[in-house]
Design a protein around this motif. Sequence first.
Motif, PDB file in Angstrom:
ATOM      1  N   ARG A  59      40.010  11.353  36.144  1.00  0.00           N
ATOM      2  CA  ARG A  59      40.051  10.694  37.461  1.00  0.00           C
ATOM      3  C   ARG A  59      39.545  11.653  38.546  1.00  0.00           C
ATOM      4  NH1 ARG A  59      46.056   8.868  37.064  1.00  0.00           N
ATOM      5  NH2 ARG A  59      45.345   8.755  34.929  1.00  0.00           N
ATOM      6  N   THR A  69      52.316  15.861  37.872  1.00  0.00           N
ATOM      7  CA  THR A  69      51.286  15.962  38.914  1.00  0.00           C
ATOM      8  C   THR A  69      51.768  16.886  40.025  1.00  0.00           C
ATOM      9  OG1 THR A  69      50.639  13.697  38.383  1.00  0.00           O
ATOM     10  CG2 THR A  69      49.747  14.633  40.406  1.00  0.00           C
ATOM     11  N   VAL A  75      44.361   6.950  30.409  1.00  0.00           N
ATOM     12  CA  VAL A  75      45.304   7.763  29.622  1.00  0.00           C
ATOM     13  C   VAL A  75      46.740   7.241  29.667  1.00  0.00           C
ATOM     14  CG1 VAL A  75      45.575   9.505  31.453  1.00  0.00           C
ATOM     15  CG2 VAL A  75      45.996  10.145  29.077  1.00  0.00           C
ATOM     16  N   ASP A  76      47.194   6.748  30.812  1.00  0.00           N
ATOM     17  CA  ASP A  76      48.582   6.284  30.903  1.00  0.00           C
ATOM     18  C   ASP A  76      48.767   4.852  30.388  1.00  0.00           C
ATOM     19  OD1 ASP A  76      49.443   8.708  31.961  1.00  0.00           O
ATOM     20  OD2 ASP A  76      48.981   8.093  34.010  1.00  0.00           O
ATOM     21  N   LYS A  96      52.983  13.955  27.400  1.00  0.00           N
ATOM     22  CA  LYS A  96      53.296  13.270  28.667  1.00  0.00           C
ATOM     23  C   LYS A  96      54.821  13.329  28.889  1.00  0.00           C
ATOM     24  CE  LYS A  96      49.075  12.284  29.699  1.00  0.00           C
ATOM     25  NZ  LYS A  96      48.456  12.976  30.835  1.00  0.00           N
ATOM     26  N   ARG A 113      48.290  12.972  45.890  1.00  0.00           N
ATOM     27  CA  ARG A 113      47.249  13.815  46.486  1.00  0.00           C
ATOM     28  C   ARG A 113      47.322  13.807  48.006  1.00  0.00           C
ATOM     29  NH1 ARG A 113      46.072  12.813  41.556  1.00  0.00           N
ATOM     30  NH2 ARG A 113      44.529  13.955  40.328  1.00  0.00           N
ATOM     31  N   LYS A 117      49.820   5.904  42.396  1.00  0.00           N
ATOM     32  CA  LYS A 117      50.639   7.126  42.300  1.00  0.00           C
ATOM     33  C   LYS A 117      49.774   8.380  42.461  1.00  0.00           C
ATOM     34  CE  LYS A 117      52.961   8.300  38.340  1.00  0.00           C
ATOM     35  NZ  LYS A 117      52.798   9.728  37.993  1.00  0.00           N
ATOM     36  N   SER A 118      48.651   8.416  41.776  1.00  0.00           N
ATOM     37  CA  SER A 118      47.792   9.618  41.854  1.00  0.00           C
ATOM     38  C   SER A 118      47.312   9.854  43.283  1.00  0.00           C
ATOM     39  CB  SER A 118      46.571   9.454  40.951  1.00  0.00           C
ATOM     40  OG  SER A 118      46.957   9.527  39.612  1.00  0.00           O
ATOM     41  N   ARG A 122      57.068   4.761  31.577  1.00  0.00           N
ATOM     42  CA  ARG A 122      56.020   3.878  31.022  1.00  0.00           C
ATOM     43  C   ARG A 122      56.418   3.313  29.666  1.00  0.00           C
ATOM     44  NH1 ARG A 122      52.270   4.292  35.000  1.00  0.00           N
ATOM     45  NH2 ARG A 122      51.891   6.379  35.802  1.00  0.00           N
ATOM     46  N   ALA A 177      40.177  17.186  28.954  1.00  0.00           N
ATOM     47  CA  ALA A 177      39.949  16.499  30.226  1.00  0.00           C
ATOM     48  C   ALA A 177      41.313  16.271  30.863  1.00  0.00           C
ATOM     49  CB  ALA A 177      39.251  15.170  29.989  1.00  0.00           C
ATOM     50  N   SER A 178      41.598  16.958  31.949  1.00  0.00           N
ATOM     51  CA  SER A 178      42.867  16.771  32.646  1.00  0.00           C
ATOM     52  C   SER A 178      42.636  16.848  34.140  1.00  0.00           C
ATOM     53  CB  SER A 178      43.877  17.845  32.216  1.00  0.00           C
ATOM     54  OG  SER A 178      44.948  17.883  33.154  1.00  0.00           O
ATOM     55  N   ALA A 179      42.885  15.725  34.814  1.00  0.00           N
ATOM     56  CA  ALA A 179      42.700  15.688  36.264  1.00  0.00           C
ATOM     57  C   ALA A 179      43.695  16.611  36.952  1.00  0.00           C
ATOM     58  CB  ALA A 179      42.865  14.265  36.768  1.00  0.00           C
ATOM     59  N   GLN A 180      44.849  16.796  36.317  1.00  0.00           N
ATOM     60  CA  GLN A 180      45.854  17.660  36.944  1.00  0.00           C
ATOM     61  C   GLN A 180      45.401  19.112  36.942  1.00  0.00           C
ATOM     62  OE1 GLN A 180      49.485  16.739  34.855  1.00  0.00           O
ATOM     63  NE2 GLN A 180      49.723  14.786  35.908  1.00  0.00           N
ATOM     64  N   ARG A 184      51.791  20.630  38.549  1.00  0.00           N
ATOM     65  CA  ARG A 184      50.489  21.238  38.254  1.00  0.00           C
ATOM     66  C   ARG A 184      49.663  21.404  39.528  1.00  0.00           C
ATOM     67  NH1 ARG A 184      50.312  18.064  33.070  1.00  0.00           N
ATOM     68  NH2 ARG A 184      51.250  19.440  31.519  1.00  0.00           N
TER      69      ARG A 184
HETATM   70  C1  S3P Z   1      47.288  12.318  36.703  1.00  0.00           C
HETATM   71  C2  S3P Z   1      46.531  12.673  35.612  1.00  0.00           C
HETATM   72  C3  S3P Z   1      46.869  12.340  34.228  1.00  0.00           C
HETATM   73  C4  S3P Z   1      47.934  11.245  34.159  1.00  0.00           C
HETATM   74  C5  S3P Z   1      49.050  11.448  35.142  1.00  0.00           C
HETATM   75  C6  S3P Z   1      48.513  11.523  36.562  1.00  0.00           C
HETATM   76  C7  S3P Z   1      46.850  12.732  38.047  1.00  0.00           C
HETATM   77  O1  S3P Z   1      47.332  13.510  33.582  1.00  0.00           O
HETATM   78  O2  S3P Z   1      48.480  11.155  32.852  1.00  0.00           O
HETATM   79  O3  S3P Z   1      49.978  10.377  35.059  1.00  0.00           O
HETATM   80  O4  S3P Z   1      47.327  12.157  39.047  1.00  0.00           O
HETATM   81  O5  S3P Z   1      46.000  13.635  38.139  1.00  0.00           O
HETATM   82  P1  S3P Z   1      46.276  14.563  32.939  1.00  0.00           P
HETATM   83  O6  S3P Z   1      45.268  14.806  33.966  1.00  0.00           O
HETATM   84  O7  S3P Z   1      47.062  15.789  32.631  1.00  0.00           O
HETATM   85  O8  S3P Z   1      45.757  13.872  31.697  1.00  0.00           O
END
Ligand code: S3P
Length: 429
Positions: free
Chosen positions: A191, A93, A309-310, A337, A26, A21-22, A383, A163-166, A96
Amino acid sequence: MVELTAWQHGFNRQVRVPGDKSLTHRAILFSAVAHGDMEIEGWLDAADTRSSLGLVQALGVQLVESSARRVVLRSSGLLEEPSAVIDCGNSGTTMRLATGLAAGVAGLVVLTGDESLVRRPMQRVIDPLAQLGVTVLSRGGGYAPLALRGGRHRGGQFVLPVASAQVKSALLLAGLSADEAVSVQEPTRSRDHTERMLKVMGASVNVAGLRTTVQPGRLNAIGFDVPGDPSAAAFWCALAAVAPDRVVTVPNLLFNPTRTGFFRVLQRMGSRLKWEEAGQVPEPWGTLTVSGMVQQAIVVEAAEIPAMVDEVPLLALLATQCEGTSVIGGAGELRVKESDRIRVTTEILRTMGAKIEEQPDGWVIEGPTPLHGAAVDGRGDHRMAMLAAVAATVARGHTQLTGEDSVRISYPRFFEQYWALKNGTSSRF
Ligand code: S3P
């Protein structure tokens, strides 16, 4: 509502999971700021990724081809001002990362979402974008709808409190349209798909420890093969590890270490894992086999959370079947979430007989405890519904699960595969 019962037999099966999904988000979102045709193979076709597809089309991207396996998107690399409010559905995602894209739009971009998304915190992207000089308006308290006016803006340096990849990805995307570099430091590595993909698409990205810096610039569209989603595979691996005599093999799975934390903890709990790496490009991938039931209780701390995290709620389920007291902490992000996953996990597992105590940032779980069927509700969170379905496989009696249709968000075929695995019938595995 769907009625579920315990699985009486073991199995040894291969299960194919949908594209990550991520990575799908992207590839779709980055196509908007890339010149040429972005060819995405093995994409995840689900409600969340369709939100991203709708968003980029509203920004002027052309959908050239779309099938179950492949999507092709064409863009000039220059974003258009959308003519209407963009609905990001349930997808955090999409929203953000879109704020980072909107930073480069010389015009108004208005983003909204469903009743869950408009309750999720957006201040974490609003504040840094405002520091770059992007105008961002939000509903009271930093919630969507958001209205952004971008165009030319400055660069900057950020230290993220969580820490947030988003958030990291939104800022790196904003860096592409800035006058100078944007750099982002995180407390723990989240991530790193954005960094990797932007590099392959021609951006100048530098990663030094926990700090990532991107220089302004244009991207080139690429062909991208999306490996299978570890967050989807985690449900089948948990299903295999929660009871004896179950073996599951997942081919073509994303092996990126910033995503595989759950599987490492599974191993610590006493399950057997076999990793067979098949390639490294565009991301590491291979075949994973999980066998053997979990045994030992575990302690999970904050630093481990971003890489799983998920998947953390699945550890709570597994801990109910382990000997001893498990403590899962440092997972406060789960409260913001798609649902408050700490509360909903406690509610589901406790209703099914687990000895589980809710903490502000996780749980304390006593095991082993036999689970029993009950009426449970996924609270609209995909989930949480899948967690309950996995728990039902070891619960005595009947489980009535409400809200199972939420799996359309990330895993539309989840129940088709679930029934095929249960009944031993062949599906398109
Ligand atoms: C994601 C990052 C995570 C995750 C989400 C997908 C992403 O969120 O929970 O399902 O694709 O960057 P956070 O980065 O806000 O923790």
